[in-house]
Every structure is written in structure tokens, then in C-alpha cells.
Enzyme design. Structure first.
Site, mmCIF file in Angstrom:
data_model
loop_
_atom_site.group_PDB
_atom_site.id
_atom_site.type_symbol
_atom_site.label_atom_id
_atom_site.label_comp_id
_atom_site.label_asym_id
_atom_site.label_seq_id
_atom_site.Cartn_x
_atom_site.Cartn_y
_atom_site.Cartn_z
ATOM 1 N N CYS A 1 0.781 -1.242 0.000
ATOM 2 C CA CYS A 1 0.000 0.000 0.000
ATOM 3 C C CYS A 1 0.816 1.298 0.000
ATOM 4 O O CYS A 1 0.475 2.219 -0.755
ATOM 5 C CB CYS A 1 -1.041 0.026 1.102
ATOM 6 S SG CYS A 1 -0.828 -1.148 2.429
ATOM 7 N N ARG A 41 6.589 -11.317 5.268
ATOM 8 C CA ARG A 41 6.133 -11.103 6.637
ATOM 9 C C ARG A 41 6.741 -12.173 7.538
ATOM 10 O O ARG A 41 6.740 -13.350 7.198
ATOM 11 C CB ARG A 41 4.608 -11.186 6.721
ATOM 12 C CG ARG A 41 3.940 -10.144 5.841
ATOM 13 C CD ARG A 41 2.439 -10.168 6.001
ATOM 14 N NE ARG A 41 1.835 -9.251 5.046
ATOM 15 C CZ ARG A 41 0.526 -9.140 4.835
ATOM 16 N NH1 ARG A 41 -0.313 -9.903 5.529
ATOM 17 N NH2 ARG A 41 0.054 -8.293 3.947
ATOM 18 N N GLN A 101 0.535 -11.096 -3.306
ATOM 19 C CA GLN A 101 -0.866 -10.708 -3.242
ATOM 20 C C GLN A 101 -1.291 -10.164 -4.599
ATOM 21 O O GLN A 101 -0.521 -9.475 -5.253
ATOM 22 C CB GLN A 101 -1.055 -9.585 -2.220
ATOM 23 C CG GLN A 101 -0.786 -9.984 -0.800
ATOM 24 C CD GLN A 101 -0.990 -8.800 0.128
ATOM 25 O OE1 GLN A 101 -0.405 -7.740 -0.074
ATOM 26 N NE2 GLN A 101 -1.807 -8.978 1.148
ATOM 27 N N ASP A 116 -2.884 -7.598 -5.203
ATOM 28 C CA ASP A 116 -3.270 -6.454 -4.400
ATOM 29 C C ASP A 116 -3.806 -5.342 -5.295
ATOM 30 O O ASP A 116 -3.406 -5.229 -6.453
ATOM 31 C CB ASP A 116 -2.015 -5.951 -3.677
ATOM 32 C CG ASP A 116 -2.345 -5.229 -2.396
ATOM 33 O OD1 ASP A 116 -3.540 -5.096 -2.074
ATOM 34 O OD2 ASP A 116 -1.393 -4.803 -1.711
ATOM 35 N N HIS A 143 -5.449 -1.073 -4.862
ATOM 36 C CA HIS A 143 -5.951 0.007 -4.038
ATOM 37 C C HIS A 143 -6.863 0.867 -4.875
ATOM 38 O O HIS A 143 -6.537 1.205 -6.010
ATOM 39 C CB HIS A 143 -4.796 0.787 -3.417
ATOM 40 C CG HIS A 143 -4.010 -0.063 -2.478
ATOM 41 N ND1 HIS A 143 -2.933 -0.804 -2.869
ATOM 42 C CD2 HIS A 143 -4.225 -0.364 -1.164
ATOM 43 C CE1 HIS A 143 -2.497 -1.507 -1.842
ATOM 44 N NE2 HIS A 143 -3.247 -1.264 -0.796
ATOM 45 N N LYS A 181 -14.199 -4.243 7.019
ATOM 46 C CA LYS A 181 -13.816 -5.012 5.830
ATOM 47 C C LYS A 181 -14.795 -6.130 5.551
ATOM 48 O O LYS A 181 -15.566 -6.529 6.426
ATOM 49 C CB LYS A 181 -12.411 -5.575 5.998
ATOM 50 C CG LYS A 181 -12.272 -6.472 7.219
ATOM 51 C CD LYS A 181 -10.896 -7.105 7.284
ATOM 52 C CE LYS A 181 -10.749 -7.953 8.531
ATOM 53 N NZ LYS A 181 -9.653 -8.906 8.465
ATOM 54 N N HIS A 211 -8.403 -1.179 0.198
ATOM 55 C CA HIS A 211 -7.447 -2.226 -0.159
ATOM 56 C C HIS A 211 -8.286 -3.413 -0.574
ATOM 57 O O HIS A 211 -9.279 -3.700 0.075
ATOM 58 C CB HIS A 211 -6.676 -2.775 1.043
ATOM 59 C CG HIS A 211 -5.961 -1.808 1.885
ATOM 60 N ND1 HIS A 211 -4.618 -1.655 1.826
ATOM 61 C CD2 HIS A 211 -6.385 -0.982 2.860
ATOM 62 C CE1 HIS A 211 -4.237 -0.771 2.733
ATOM 63 N NE2 HIS A 211 -5.293 -0.348 3.371
#
Length: 649
Positions: A343, A372, A390, A392, A394, A478, A524
Site C-alpha cells: 500500500c 512477513r 498478493q 493487491d 488500491h 472489511k 485495499h
RNA sequence: GCUGGUGUAGCUCAGAGGUAGAGCGCUGUCCUCGUAAGACAGAUGUCGCCGGUUCGAAUCCGGCCACCAGCUCCA
């Protein structure tokens, strides 16, 4: 004596006040009597409108009465909860010094937590199970008793049951609590329970494991015994067999057998190597998804794997996500960190120039690999790793666009996972806990607008979901879509998260029609979640037999003898020319052997060619699930493949 | 990270103080085959790693690592 009106499925009856469900049951047929485990009462005078009660609980108001059996979820819970009590009774007999914690039913069985000096061994479990059988055989009646909390406190103080006392402390001080007794055993318990221990028919202890008291790792570790209970030995055996079959679908086993991926000590725990067979599936999945992203107005962005520590300080990760991040890398005296999320980079892209309300919503996607630190005990095949990619994205939008964007995104998520064959998933709406507003950023006003916007989007799509209070991120509510693995455990796949925090921290703005600066809302979202986890779930979902569009090898040509090799190659060339992944098994082996190989590798189509086929210019088609399909002209096989692709079969 | 369990050939596993074993797979030779395992032969290896005990350790002891189940945490 006053009468009450009890309404059963086939009509009302009048009975004296104080009649028990069991007495009413006596007038019903034998099956009903044999199968009932508890009763559900519904009525205006019932607390909460409805309640599940013991069969021996006297009725004292007009109610609708329904008998519950093992086939009802609530009935099953009663049954297994009683099994947990029998477990506790057996443990107290064999280990009198054991302290009782809690013992609820769970989805497929039950457990009970004990505080004991030494952990249970497998031999202990056998002995405990034996004692349980004795308790079931003795058929102790199970009695409910309502007492004042103070009396219960006395009892458990005498019994030295400190955990029960702790539980008592949290119950309302002025309401009676219920105790359940069977033989010499007594437990603090809301119930309800079976009428007697003999009602249990098939019980089995499965394993023991540590578990923290109240699930808090700062608390002492208790010993948890898991077990399950069914109405018959046959059902129990069927369940155990299902567990066994689930193991065969385990992605860790299939990943090795089908040569999809591997993990090595030399590389590191939680670090996945994708083999060609896994790689092609990932490529196809990503390729498909990328096309969909472009079609839906997303832009594709890329970012590096490391960034200056300053960026993570701005984003706040350095403060609140540090324990999941790896130690800094020194570059010319400046600290850089491996990215745990994508992000902040996308924030910087947004901030790279002034933005206008006219360009919102902005949708930027990145297949971003993040790193991570996960504690050693939590790694799990592909489902929980330390480096993962991911899908991912945004989305930056105006507040008035939130609901529409959420809806479009949930829709996208469903399209994606359903394309891969997942139709049975569970939607969770994670909301903040209004009791602890200090744990969340963003004004009350924005939460109060955002949460209903998410719920509204789900409602509008007629999607069933479970609201989960207190499950929100600290930065926003979420929507998660949970997918089950082969063993029935749920894993988070697609996730769509509102973020009130990062736009603030990065001071993102757009110019509104009023020519003033406004704060965009940021969302996200990841649809696969992570490619690794999604792949793991995909393997288990299909048991390794991937749909044709994803199968690493879609067709294998099997020549019967050496003299059919040329024809086999010609067939393969034509199938390949049509765009399919095909290979020829040229090994000098018998047909049965090559077919067995292809079956074990779960190749969708086997194209067997021998004298007859060569003569007739056909192919003997075999499907991995349907078996031998006889001779087919090649053109028809190609048509069938095309149809499989179209239907994502 | 915590509790318990498990690490022996590529896989599944046996062996429990005295120099490493089976089946499958792999390699080679023969067989030329019609829908889930042809025959014969051969090679499998730092017995997870490090240290200790012992004349001698895969085996006993200690530490570490990884994996499995669960807990905590999470895409």
C-alpha cells in the site's frame, strides 16, 4: 392445577403446568422418543423468544415445542456437549487433581480444557476413553439444578475449581446459575444436556493439544482433549474415513505427488518454490485475472521489494507492524525494509501529482510479493508462508462512491473465485467493536457511514453474510470471503478493506468541484488473497484434478506400441497446434502402465492410439473420471476440449 | 512463540547399543504389448544437525533445526 398450552408440530395440546417435554414425548412414536436429544421452546414468555432446553425441564408457560435430534445443529451441539461432560467426568476420575476449564461442542465434535500437572499422553487418552465408556454404560441421569451464584461459588471453592470461580465472577451476580450433575460429577454449565449419559452412542477421543486459558497466550497453558461423538458407530466410522480422505486431498501431499511446488530447509521455512506444473497454473490464473482487471478499469502498477524505513514510518507500519517485518538492510548507511505490504507505494503514486475528483475512482492493481515474519509454529504448506504474492489493489474514491465501489469489487471477487470452481464460500463483514472506540482510527462519523455502506452493498447483492463485531481492522471495516480447506478449516481468500488511516497519514487529497481539497476514501483489496494460499486451496478444492483450462497437461497421447509412435506424434502436433498442452508418453511400457501413470497425474484426457486408430485416423479417448470413451475423430476431441475450456470444466 | 508428537533411500515405512532394510519409484536389459502396476538385474543413505555417554550410537542423554496437530496470530 393450571393448564398450559403446548403447540407441537401437529397441533396444540393442553397439559398441566410443570409438564416436561419428555412426558409429552411419551405420547409420540418410538422413533421420536429414541431420537430426541433436547427440545426447543418458542413463546412470548420465553427469554429471548426461543430457547433450547433439557427434555426434563418443566414447562411453565404456553409455548411452541419442537423436539431436537442429532440431525439438528442445536441438537447435535447438546449431544456433543454432553459428551464433553462425560470426558470431564472421566478425567476427574483418573486425574482427581485436574482442574476443569471449559468444554464446548465445536463444529465436528467437542473438546474440554484441563489444568493438569503433566500433559496427557496417547495412553492417557486411551484410558480416559475407556472410563468414558464405563460412564456411558452406567447411564447416569443428568440433572439440572438452578442455584444462587453464591451457592455455586461455595461449591466450586470447596472443589478447588478455580477456573469455574473465574467464570462465575463474570456472570451476572443476581441471577441463578445452572449446575449439571451426573453421578459424582458436577459442572457449572448453561446446558442443555441429554437426559442421561447412556444416551451417547458413539464417542471417540481424537487428540490432545495445548491451549491457553481464554485463548490468551499470557495465561497458563491448559491441556485440551478433542473428541467427537455421533449417533452410531457407522456414522463415526464414516466421519473418520472422511478425515482419511481429506488427508489424500491435502495440498501438501498433492503438491509433492503432482510436482507442483516444494519448500526446503536450504531455502527457508515458509518460502515456496513453484515448479513448472504449479507455475503454469499460476500463470494461467494470473493471466486470466489480469485481463479481468484491465476490462474493469484497473491500471497495473509495479513497486520494488524494499523501501526506505522513512516510508514505513509515514505509513505507520514501523510502529504497528514491526513484529511482522524483517530486520532492516543497510544501504549506504540508510535503513531499508522488505515490504510486508504494497500500500505505501500506491499511496506515493497517488501523491505524485495533484488529483481531481473527476478522475476518481482510481483503481491500481499490483501482483506484489510481500514478506512477513510469521512465528515458527504457524507456517502451513502454501496456506501460511513468509513470502507471498498478493493480487493487491488500491482503489481511491470519493465517499459518495464507496458503496458502488464495494459492490463492484465484491462482484469482481465472486467472479474470480467462481471461475476457479469455488461456489461454497462464506462472507464475513468485519465491523468495529463500538465498546472500544479507542482501538480504531477515523471519526465516529466516518465509521457510522462506512459500516452501513458495506452492509448495504452486500444486501443489495442478496449475499448472505455474517457480521463480526470487533473483527474490523483498526483502520477500517472489511469484507472477507472465507474458503474451506480439505479439512474444513476456513481461510481468508478475497478481502476488501476500507482504510481511513493511510489517506490521512499520507495526506492524500483531491480537488473537489468546490475547488477545495478533500480526503479520498481508500480501499485495499485482494481477490485471490495471495497466490500461494489460493493455489493451496485450489489444489484441495479439486483434489489435484484441475479443470481442463488449468491442468498442466491437458492431454497425453498414449501409443500402444512402438510402431504407433509416428501417428501419436502427429496427433499430438495437431492438438498442440490447436493451442493445448499435450505430450506423448513415448516410454516403452504397456498401455495399462501408461494409463495408470496418467490417471495418477490426473491428466484430464488420454488419447490412446494403436493399429485401429491409425487405420481409421481416430483416437481412442479416455477421460480421467469418465473412463474409456471409445474411438473419436480428432476434430470432435478438439471441439470437446474447447467446450471444457469455455465452461471452465 | 507455546503444548504435545514426528524426523531412517525420491515416497510410504520397518529396524531400537555390534558395521543399514522392505515395497513403490529410479537406472539398465529383455518383452512390443489395447484402457489403473510385464520380467530380470542394479544403484539408492552424513539414519535431521551439533555435542555428550560408550570399546562401539540410527538406537541412550543434552541442545538446536524442520515438519505435523492444536493454541495465539494472520493473505
Amino acid at each position: 392445577m393450571s393448564l398450559i398450552r403446548v403447540t407441537l408440530a401437529d397441533g396444540p395440546v393442553e397439559v398441566p403446568r410443570g409438564t416436561t417435554p419428555r412426558e409429552i414425548l411419551a405420547s409420540l412414536d418410538r422413533d421420536a422418543q429414541a431420537n430426541a436429544v433436547a427440545a426447543r421452546v418458542t413463546g412470548e414468555q420465553i427469554v429471548g423468544g426461543e430457547q433450547v432446553i433439557d427434555l426434563d425441564r418443566p414447562l411453565d408457560a404456553d409455548v411452541e415445542l419442537e423436539f431436537l435430534t442429532f440431525d439438528d445443529e442445536a441438537g447435535r451441539e447438546v449431544y456433543r456437549h454432553s459428551a464433553a461432560h462425560v470426558l470431564a467426568q472421566a478425567v476427574k476420575r483418573l486425574f482427581p487433581e485436574a482442574r476443569l476449564a471449559i468444554g464446548p461442542p465445536i463444529e465436528e465434535g467437542f473438546y474440554y480444557d484441563f489444568d493438569v500437572a503433566r500433559p496427557f499422553t496417547p495412553e492417557d487418552l486411551e484410558a480416559i476413553e475407556g472410563e468414558m465408556q464405563a460412564i456411558i454404560k452406567a447411564d447416569y441421569p443428568i440433572h439440572r439444578e438452578a442455584v444462587e451464584p453464591e451457592a455455586a461459588r461455595h461449591l466450586f471453592r470447596d472443589l478447588n475449581e478455580q477456573y469455574k470461580l473465574e467464570i462465575l465472577d463474570e456472570l451476572p451476580p443476581d441471577e441463578p446459575v445452572s449446575l449439571y450433575r451426573q453421578g459424582e460429577f458436577v459442572d457449572l454449565c448453561r446446558g442443555p444436556h441429554l437426559p442421561s449419559t447412556g444416551r451417547l452412542r458413539a464417542v471417540k477421543l481424537l487428540h490432545a493439544a495445548g491451549a491457553y486459558w481464554r485463548g490468551d497466550e499470557r495465561n497458563p497453558m491448559l491441556q485440551r482433549i478433542y473428541g467427537t461423538a455421533f449417533e452410531s458407530r457407522a456414522d463415526l466410522d464414516a466421519y473418520l474415513k472422511r478425515l482419511e480422505e481429506a488427508r489424500r486431498r491435502d495440498h501438501r501431499r498433492l503438491g509433492r505427488d503432482l510436482d507442483l511446488y516444494s519448500i526446503h530447509d536450504e531455502v527457508g521455512p515458509g518460502l515456496v518454490l513453484w515448479h513448472p506444473n504449479g507455475g503454469i497454473i499460476r500463470h494461467l490464473a494470473e493471466d486470466f485475472a489480469r485481463q479481468e482487471h484491465l476490462r474493469r478499469g484497473y491500471g497495473l502498477v509495479y513497486s520494488p521489494h524494499i523501501a526506505n524505513r522513512r516510508l514505513w514510518e509515514i505509513s505507520g507500519h514501523w510502529d504497528w507492524y514491526k513484529e511482522n517485518m524483517y530486520t532492516p538492510i543497510d544501504i549506504d548507511g540508510v535503513e531499508y525494509l522488505l515490504k510486508p505490504m504494497n500500500c505505501p507505494f500506491h499511496m506515493m503514486i497517488y501523491r505524485s501529482r495533484p488529483r481531481s475528483y473527476k478522475e476518481l475512482p482510481l483503481r491500481w492493481a499490483e501482483w506484489g510479493t510481500v514478506y512477513r515474519y510469521e512465528r515458527s509454529g504457524v507456517l502451513h504448506g502454501l496456506l501460511r508462508v513468509r513470502a507471498f504474492t498478493q493480487d493487491d489493489a488500491h482503489i481511491f474514491c470519493r465517499e459518495d462512491q464507496v458503496e458502488e465501489v464495494i459492490q463492484e469489487t465484491v462482484d469482481f471477487a465472486r467472479d474470480i473465485i467462481e471461475a476457479f470452481g469455488f461456489h461454497d464460500y462464506h462472507v464475513r463483514l468485519s465491523l468495529r467493536d463500538p465498546e472500544t472506540p479507542e482501538k480504531y482510527v477515523g471519526s465516529d462519523a466516518i465509521w457510522e457511514r462506512a459500516e452501513p455502506a458495506l452492509a448495504g452493498a452486500l444486501d443489495r447483492m442478496s449475499l448472505e453474510y455474517t457480521p463480526a463485531r470487533g473483527e474490523a481492522n483498526f483502520y477500517g471495516p472489511k469484507i472477507d470471503i472465507l474458503i474451506r480447506d480439505a479439512l474444513g478449516r476456513e481461510w481468508q481468500g478475497p478481502t476488501i478493506q476500507l482504510d481511513f488511516n493511510l489517506p490521512e497519514r499520507f495526506d492524500l487529497t483531491y480537488k473537489g468541484p468546490d475547488n477545495r481539497d478533500h480526503r479520498p476514501v481508500m480501499i485495499h483489496r485482494a481477490l485471490f488473497g495471495s497466490m500461494e494460499r489460493f493455489f493451496g486451496l485450489l489444489i484441495e478444492h479439486h483434489g489435484g484434478a484441475f479443470p481442463v483450462w488449468l491442468a498442466p497437461v491437458q492431454a497425453r497421447v498414449i501409443p500402444i506400441g512402438e510402431r504407433h509412435l509416428d501417428y501419436a506424434r502427429a496427433v499430438a502436433d495437431r492438438v498442440r497446434a490447436a493451442g493445448y498442452r499435450v505430450e506423448v508418453d513415448e516410454r516403452d511400457e504397456k498401455v495399462g502402465y501408461k494409463i495408470r501413470q496418467a490417471q495418477l497425474e490426473k491428466v484430464p484426457y488420454m488419447l490412446v492410439v494403436g493399429d485401429r486408430e491409425q487405420q481409421d485416423q481416430t483416437v481412442a479417448l479416455r477421460h480421467r473420471a469418465e473412463g474409456d470413451l471409445g474411438p473419436w475423430p480428432l476434430a470432435e476431441i478438439l471441439a470437446r476440449l474447447a467446450e471444457d475450456l469455455r465452461l471452465r470444466r
